[in-house]
Design an enzyme around this catalytic site. Structure first.
Site, PDB file in Angstrom:
ATOM      1  N   GLY A  90       0.386  -1.041   0.347  1.00  0.00           N
ATOM      2  CA  GLY A  90       0.260   0.107   0.138  1.00  0.00           C
ATOM      3  C   GLY A  90       0.616   1.443   0.365  1.00  0.00           C
ATOM      4  CB  SER A  92       0.281   6.121  -1.846  1.00  0.00           C
ATOM      5  OG  SER A  92       0.074   6.879  -1.166  1.00  0.00           O
ATOM      6  CG  HIS A  97       6.448   7.508   3.797  1.00  0.00           C
ATOM      7  ND1 HIS A  97       6.481   7.053   2.632  1.00  0.00           N
ATOM      8  CD2 HIS A  97       5.903   6.795   3.912  1.00  0.00           C
ATOM      9  CE1 HIS A  97       5.636   6.788   1.852  1.00  0.00           C
ATOM     10  NE2 HIS A  97       4.574   6.192   2.435  1.00  0.00           N
TER      11      HIS A  97
END
Ligand code: 5GP
Ligand code: ZN
Length: 111
Positions: A90, A92, A97
């Protein structure tokens, strides 16, 4: 890296709500928070994902996470660190990060 949104935030070209900064790392509030406390902890240097990052960078992110947890007041109540990676993970934004989430009891396992 040109065109990378988190590089632009790290360079101050896009504003962010900063919660922590050191030589290598910047942490700022997620623009679309998934918990009462939700910060993103990013290296100032560009790495597309954790697959590209060196141990020093990963260590710096986790050291910073401890300070971010204190700054957001969730060090005692508890929090979760998440590193979404790739399609199934997931991810994006293709700049490494670490999500720090807290401020309420978090469900487990994730969907
Ligand atoms: P991912 O889905 O890649 O694990 O997480 C990317 C996160 O970045 C998302 O939670 C999203 O809300 C956040 N985000 C995307 N664009 C921006 C932005 O311009 N500013 C901030 N503060 N957060 C952003
Ligand atoms: Zn970047």
């Amino acid at each position: 890296m040109e065109g990378c949104i988190f590089c632009k935030i790290a360079r101050g070209e896009i504003p962010s709500a900063k919660v922590y900064e050191d030589e290598r790392v910047l942490a700022f509030r997620d623009i679309d928070p998934k918990a009462p406390a939700h910060a993103l902890i990013v290296p100032k240097a560009h790495f597309a994902s954790v697959l590209e990052a060196d141990a020093g960078t990963v260590g710096a992110l986790f050291e910073a996470a401890k300070e971010v947890a204190k700054a957001l007041g969730v060090a005692e109540s508890g929090f979760r660190l998440v590193v979404n990676t790739g399609r199934d993970g997931g991810q994006s934004v293709e700049h490494l990060h670490v999500h720090l989430l807290g401020g309420r009891a978090l469900a487990w396992p994730p969907g």
